[in-house]
Design a protein around this motif. Structure first.
Motif, short mmCIF file in Angstrom:
data_model
loop_
_atom_site.label_atom_id
_atom_site.label_comp_id
_atom_site.label_asym_id
_atom_site.label_seq_id
_atom_site.Cartn_x
_atom_site.Cartn_y
_atom_site.Cartn_z
N ILE A 4 58.02 67.88 59.69
CA ILE A 4 59.26 67.27 59.22
C ILE A 4 60.40 67.83 60.06
O ILE A 4 60.57 69.04 60.18
N CYS A 5 61.17 66.94 60.65
CA CYS A 5 62.22 67.34 61.58
C CYS A 5 63.60 66.95 61.06
O CYS A 5 63.76 65.92 60.40
N ILE A 6 64.58 67.78 61.38
CA ILE A 6 65.95 67.56 60.97
C ILE A 6 66.81 67.32 62.21
O ILE A 6 66.79 68.11 63.15
N GLY A 7 67.55 66.22 62.18
CA GLY A 7 68.46 65.91 63.28
C GLY A 7 69.90 66.26 62.91
O GLY A 7 70.26 66.32 61.73
N ARG A 8 70.72 66.50 63.91
CA ARG A 8 72.16 66.67 63.73
C ARG A 8 72.52 67.78 62.72
O ARG A 8 73.31 67.56 61.80
N ASN A 9 71.93 68.95 62.91
CA ASN A 9 72.20 70.05 61.99
C ASN A 9 73.10 71.13 62.61
O ASN A 9 73.35 72.15 61.99
N TYR A 10 73.57 70.89 63.86
CA TYR A 10 74.51 71.80 64.52
C TYR A 10 75.66 70.98 65.07
O TYR A 10 75.44 69.99 65.78
N VAL A 11 76.88 71.39 64.75
CA VAL A 11 78.06 70.61 65.15
C VAL A 11 78.16 70.46 66.66
O VAL A 11 78.51 69.39 67.16
N ASP A 12 77.84 71.52 67.41
CA ASP A 12 77.98 71.44 68.87
C ASP A 12 77.01 70.43 69.47
O ASP A 12 77.34 69.74 70.45
N HIS A 13 75.82 70.29 68.89
CA HIS A 13 74.86 69.31 69.38
C HIS A 13 75.30 67.89 69.00
O HIS A 13 75.15 66.95 69.79
N ILE A 14 75.85 67.73 67.82
CA ILE A 14 76.39 66.42 67.41
C ILE A 14 77.45 65.98 68.42
O ILE A 14 77.48 64.83 68.86
N ALA A 15 78.31 66.92 68.80
CA ALA A 15 79.40 66.61 69.73
C ALA A 15 78.88 66.25 71.11
O ALA A 15 79.37 65.31 71.75
N GLU A 16 77.86 66.99 71.60
CA GLU A 16 77.41 66.74 72.97
C GLU A 16 76.75 65.37 73.11
O GLU A 16 76.77 64.76 74.18
N LEU A 17 76.16 64.86 72.02
CA LEU A 17 75.55 63.53 72.07
C LEU A 17 76.47 62.45 71.50
O LEU A 17 76.07 61.29 71.39
N LYS A 18 77.70 62.86 71.14
CA LYS A 18 78.70 61.93 70.62
C LYS A 18 78.18 61.16 69.40
O LYS A 18 78.40 59.96 69.25
N ASN A 19 77.49 61.88 68.52
CA ASN A 19 76.97 61.29 67.29
C ASN A 19 77.95 61.52 66.15
O ASN A 19 78.83 62.39 66.22
N GLU A 20 77.77 60.76 65.09
CA GLU A 20 78.59 60.93 63.90
C GLU A 20 78.03 62.08 63.06
O GLU A 20 76.81 62.21 62.91
N ARG A 21 78.92 62.91 62.51
CA ARG A 21 78.47 64.00 61.64
C ARG A 21 77.90 63.41 60.35
O ARG A 21 78.58 62.66 59.66
N PRO A 22 76.67 63.78 60.00
CA PRO A 22 76.03 63.17 58.82
C PRO A 22 76.53 63.79 57.51
O PRO A 22 76.94 64.95 57.47
#
Length: 203
Positions: A4-22
Motif C-alpha cells: 500500500i503506497c501513499i502519494g503526496r505526503n511531503y510538501v516539498d515533493h508536492i511542490a516539485e511536481l506542481k501537484n495539488e496538496r491533498p
C-alpha cells in the motif's frame, strides 16, 4: 501480501511536481509481483524513458487489523525500513492527462524496492527519522519523517478504513523532494538514520 503506497505526503515533493496538496492521504496499491527480488538489478522497462526513483520510509504490518484507531496503530507494526517506489513518470503523466488510473506507471514488475527491516525499538523516536538515497555515492534525496503531512500511525488508521491490513503487508509512506530519472549503471543505496538498508544496480 499487498503493498500500500501513499502519494503526496511531503510538501516539498508536492511542490516539485506542481501537484495539488491533498485533503487526505492519496492511496494506491502495488501487487506483490512489483517487489524487486533480493540481489536482482532493477532493469529499466522498455515502455518508459523516464523512470524516477522515490525513496520512502516503509513499515511492515505484524497483525490483522481493520478500522484501526490512530492511538492503537503503533501496535500493528514493529519493523521499519526504507524502499523505492519506482515511477514511470512519462507514462504516469500520460495516464493522468487522460484521467486514467496510475497502475501501469507505478505497479509494474520490479517497481518496489524493499530494504532490510530494523526493529522500531532501535530508534528513539519515529517522529523524526532521517533517511536518504544516494546515486553513485551522491546524495540525491533526503527526508525527515517529521515533515510528513500524515505520520505512520495516521496512515495506518486511514488505510485500514478501506483495506483490511494483514500480516506481512507493506506500507510505503511517501517520498520527499529530489525525485529524478535513473540511468543504466546507476547504483542506488538507501539509508535510514545512517543504516544502509538496500543497494540496487540499475540496468
Amino acid at each position: 501480501m499487498k503493498i500500500i503506497c501513499i502519494g503526496r505526503n511531503y510538501v516539498d515533493h508536492i511542490a516539485e511536481l506542481k501537484n495539488e496538496r491533498p485533503a487526505e492521504p492519496v492511496v494506491f496499491i502495488k501487487p506483490d509481483s512489483a517487489i524487486l527480488l533480493k540481489q536482482h538489478p532493477f532493469v529499466i522497462p522498455e515502455f518508459s524513458e523516464d523512470i524516477n526513483h522515490e525513496i520512502e520510509i516503509i513499515v511492515k504490518i505484524n497483525k490483522v487489523g481493520k478500522y484501526i484507531e490512530p492511538k492503537f496503530a503503533h501496535k500493528y507494526y514493529d519493523e521499519i525500513s526504507v524502499g523505492i517506489d519506482f515511477t514511470a513518470r512519462d507514462l504516469q503523466a500520460s495516464l493522468k492527462a487522460k484521467g486514467l488510473p496510475w497502475e501501469k506507471s507505478k505497479a509494474f514488475d520490479g517497481s518496489a524496492v524493499i530494504g532490510d527491516f530494523l526493529p522500531k525499538e532501535q530508534f528513539s523516536s519515529l517522529e523524526k527519522l532521517t533517511f536518504e538515497l544516494t546515486n553513485n555515492n551522491k546524495v540525491v534525496q533526503k527526508g525527515d519523517s517529521s515533515l510528513m503531512l500524515w505520520n505512520v500511525d495516521e496512515l495506518i488508521a486511514h488505510v485500514s478504513q478501506y483495506f483490511t491490513l494483514k500480516i506481512g503487508d507493506i506500507i510505503f509512506t511517501g517520498t520527499p523532494a529530489g525525485v529524478a530519472a535513473v540511468q543504466s549503471d546507476d547504483v542506488l543505496e538507501g539509508f535510514l538514520e545512517g543504516n544502509k538498508l538496500f543497494r540496487i544496480q540499475v540496468k
